[in-house]
Design a protein around this motif. Structure first.
Motif, PDB file in Angstrom:
ATOM      1  N   THR A  94      56.062  28.012  54.038  1.00 54.01           N
ATOM      2  CA  THR A  94      57.370  27.916  53.825  1.00 54.01           C
ATOM      3  C   THR A  94      58.300  26.779  54.474  1.00 54.01           C
ATOM      4  OG1 THR A  94      57.104  30.160  53.642  1.00 54.01           O
ATOM      5  CG2 THR A  94      59.522  29.545  53.223  1.00 54.01           C
ATOM      6  N   GLN A 124      51.877  28.843  50.733  1.00 53.42           N
ATOM      7  CA  GLN A 124      52.674  30.255  50.868  1.00 53.42           C
ATOM      8  C   GLN A 124      52.202  30.982  49.528  1.00 53.42           C
ATOM      9  OE1 GLN A 124      56.658  29.976  49.388  1.00 53.42           O
ATOM     10  NE2 GLN A 124      56.701  28.071  50.048  1.00 53.42           N
ATOM     11  N   GLN A 125      51.935  32.150  49.772  1.00 55.64           N
ATOM     12  CA  GLN A 125      51.382  32.915  48.328  1.00 55.64           C
ATOM     13  C   GLN A 125      52.672  33.081  47.341  1.00 55.64           C
ATOM     14  OE1 GLN A 125      48.788  36.098  50.445  1.00 55.64           O
ATOM     15  NE2 GLN A 125      48.029  35.699  48.493  1.00 55.64           N
ATOM     16  N   ARG A 140      58.233  39.284  44.047  1.00 50.69           N
ATOM     17  CA  ARG A 140      57.674  37.996  44.547  1.00 50.69           C
ATOM     18  C   ARG A 140      56.398  37.494  43.552  1.00 50.69           C
ATOM     19  NH1 ARG A 140      55.507  41.084  47.997  1.00 50.69           N
ATOM     20  NH2 ARG A 140      53.994  40.407  49.545  1.00 50.69           N
ATOM     21  N   ASP A 196      48.032  31.575  52.124  1.00 53.32           N
ATOM     22  CA  ASP A 196      48.092  31.239  53.497  1.00 53.32           C
ATOM     23  C   ASP A 196      47.427  32.320  54.047  1.00 53.32           C
ATOM     24  OD1 ASP A 196      50.301  32.894  52.645  1.00 53.32           O
ATOM     25  OD2 ASP A 196      51.610  31.953  53.813  1.00 53.32           O
ATOM     26  N   HIS A 222      48.894  45.369  49.168  1.00 54.21           N
ATOM     27  CA  HIS A 222      48.000  44.711  47.904  1.00 54.21           C
ATOM     28  C   HIS A 222      46.472  44.424  48.311  1.00 54.21           C
ATOM     29  CE1 HIS A 222      51.777  43.495  47.666  1.00 54.21           C
ATOM     30  NE2 HIS A 222      52.007  42.620  48.742  1.00 54.21           N
TER      31      HIS A 222
END
Ligand code: 5FX
Length: 542
Positions: free
Chosen positions: A23, A103-104, A176, A286, A327
């Motif tokens: 990020t 970054q995911q 997100r 990440d 997740h």
């Protein structure tokens, strides 16, 4: 002697480069085949590229729900990073394989004609000068974006509800997650969506820059999109159909994380001295890369990463995706395996906010206050949401500090009580939610910037009742990427999949940092049901 021979073999195999597009920064780490770091470099977006006007690498729209980063800033960061590495031409020439981390969930929208731009890069010019026109959408939505609640609910309805989405994709619809972000772009900016030739994740975008073409998305990072069937590891037709038109075409193929994405573009060979045969192994997210950095290819050890976001993750063999918690991702290092991850947005920035407000901005003062207050905080239990939270899902921000009568005592509490409350609250949330998703830590490995703070690690050990170790992995995403480059390359050489822990030997052993105090652990175990109830009150579920 044996060591020396091993080292010689290692140098014959060359070097392995891990790139980490996070990020706030772009970092790179070069290791030898022995896993030992040889060189590091980094570009900080805010500091080194101020013309893009980001704070913490992102831009927030008024209201705070829409959070993006300029895609061209990431391109400019790669130019700058490679410029910093120019004096290391010999090192770059010795790189055998590269992999990377992003970054995911973030997504990059490349416009029609972008493939041709990537494919014909002129080594005499910077990437930034050549790729300015490559984007259908200049600002890429990133993982901190919470603006897609409507799309989540719509896609849930199409796919049979939150539990059905979790069973299919590994997670219920999260704001997100990329599928919901793409659905927003497709409906809000239909012309831009139609002009998009390719949609990349942040990870596959970075790989695309390196191969000069469109790199495939790997199974592990694809698990953070709400679009892939987590068990079949294919795009799910129904999930694509309720997201945007011609999406399969725009996303391209999926690959196992250890497979090559291609070889490096001639651009980097000419301009920076890389060998033209440098292999680029699929990039990943990440968190998956951090799992690789710790070599977690089987259940047991669990990592708690204390960074911008706090995460807890570990390997799982039989995942049970849940609409309630966290997740499930495909493992980046074991093609049949999985990893579970729970993520909190209120990580470092929230700890730093409390440090600045109550401890004069000093970690020393913060830690002194932490040790001066009793475990259990005399019955005060807090929730600190500086950002809309992911776990539990809370869109409103605010501070709640409940006394034993369950009334909000935030204003009456003293600074030390706030300091202890924020830390206890973060680790209690981790214990509660990781238990819900089936992660049962045997030992805990702490990582991320705040893992140097022994005071925090003691509370962590006491809350979980487990030993807490650290492994010197400050930059675990970049290290994981470099180790995956080595793993991928060795699989390629062998012509078959090799187990990660056999192919890759991490350089350092875990260091014990904190042992649980049984009396304190008892206090936290007794607090757990109350913490769960208070969380339900805060989230309005009770
Ligand atoms: C995981 O699901 C997350 O959203 C974050 O940890 C991002 O990957 C941070 F880059």
């Amino acid at each position: 002697m044996k060591q020396l021979k091993k080292h010689r073999a290692a140098s014959r195999e060359g070097l392995f480069l891990g790139l980490d597009l996070s990020t706030q920064a772009l970092k790179c780490l070069v290791i030898g085949a022995d896993g030992v770091a040889r060189h590091e470099a980094a570009v900080n977006f805010d500091r080194d590229l101020p013309e893009f006007g980001t704070r913490g690498g992102v831009k927030r729209r008024p209201g705070g729900l829409t959070v993006t980063s300029p895609a061209l800033m990431w391109v400019a960061a790669l130019d700058l990073l490679l410029r910093k590495l120019r004096p290391e031409r010999k090192l770059l020439a010795g790189v055998t394989a590269i992999s990377g981390s992003g970054q995911q969930h973030g997504s990059v929208y490349l416009r029609r004609g972008a493939f041709a731009l990537l494919n014909t890069l002129d080594p005499a010019r910077s990437l930034r000068a050549q790729l300015g026109g490559a984007f259908a959408l200049p600002d890429s939505p990133v993982w901190m974006d919470s603006s897609t609640t409507r799309e989540c609910r719509r896609r849930d309805a199409c796919l049979g509800g939150p539990q059905a989405v979790a069973r299919l994709t590994g997670s219920r619809s999260f704001e997100r997650f990329t599928g919901n972000q793409i659905a927003k772009i497709a409906s809000k900016y239909p012309a831009k969506y139609a002009a998009t030739e390719h949609i990349a994740l942040v990870s596959s975008f970075a790989a695309s820059l390196l191969i000069g073409g469109y790199a495939p998305i790997d199974y592990s990072d694809a698990s953070g999109m709400n679009l892939m069937d987590i068990f079949k590891k294919t795009w799910d037709r129904r999930a694509l159909a309720c997201t945007g038109r011609n999406l399969a075409e725009k996303l391209g193929p999926l690959v196992p994380s250890h497979k090559p994405a291609g070889v490096i573009s001639g651009y980097y060979a000419d301009r920076y001295g890389f060998s033209p045969s440098t292999v680029v192994i699929a990039f990943s997210g990440d968190n998956p890369n951090s799992l690789a950095a710790f070599g977690l290819d089987r259940p047991g050890a669990t990592v708690i990463s204390l960074g911008t976001s706090d995460t807890i993750f570990g390997a799982l063999s039989s995942p049970k995706p849940s609409a309630e918690e966290g997740h499930i991702f495909a493992s980046p290092i074991a093609p049949e395996g999985y990893m579970a991850l729970v993520c909190w947005k209120n990580g470092s920035l929230t700890r730093e906010y409390i440090r600045d407000k109550y401890a004069r901005g000093s970690w020393e003062a913060f830690n002194a206050m932490l040790s001066a207050t009793p475990p259990g905080n005399s019955g005060l239990t807090g929730f600190y949401f500086r950002e809309p939270e992911i776990t539990p899902a809370v869109l409103k921000t605010g501070t709640y500090l409940f006394n034993q009568k369950n009334t909000n005592a935030a204003c009456a509490a003293n600074p030390g009580q706030h300091v202890r409350a924020v830390i206890e609250s973060q680790f209690m949330a981790m214990r509660l939610h990781c238990g819900n998703i089936g992660l049962a830590p045997e030992t805990i490995i702490a990582t991320g910037g705040a893992s140097v703070n022994r005071g925090l690690l003691q509370v962590m050990a006491d809350v979980f009742g487990r030993k807490v170790c650290t492994i010197d992995r400050q930059n675990s995403a970049a290290l994981g990427a470099a180790l995956r480059a080595l793993h991928g390359w060795r699989c390629l050489e062998a012509g078959k999949f090799l187990p990660f822990s056999e192919a890759v030997c991490p350089a350092e052993k875990p260091q014990l940092q904190a042992k649980p105090n049984p009396a304190n652990h008892k206090i936290y175990t007794a607090l757990l049901p109350r913490y769960r109830r208070l969380e339900q009150i805060v989230t309005g579920r009770k």
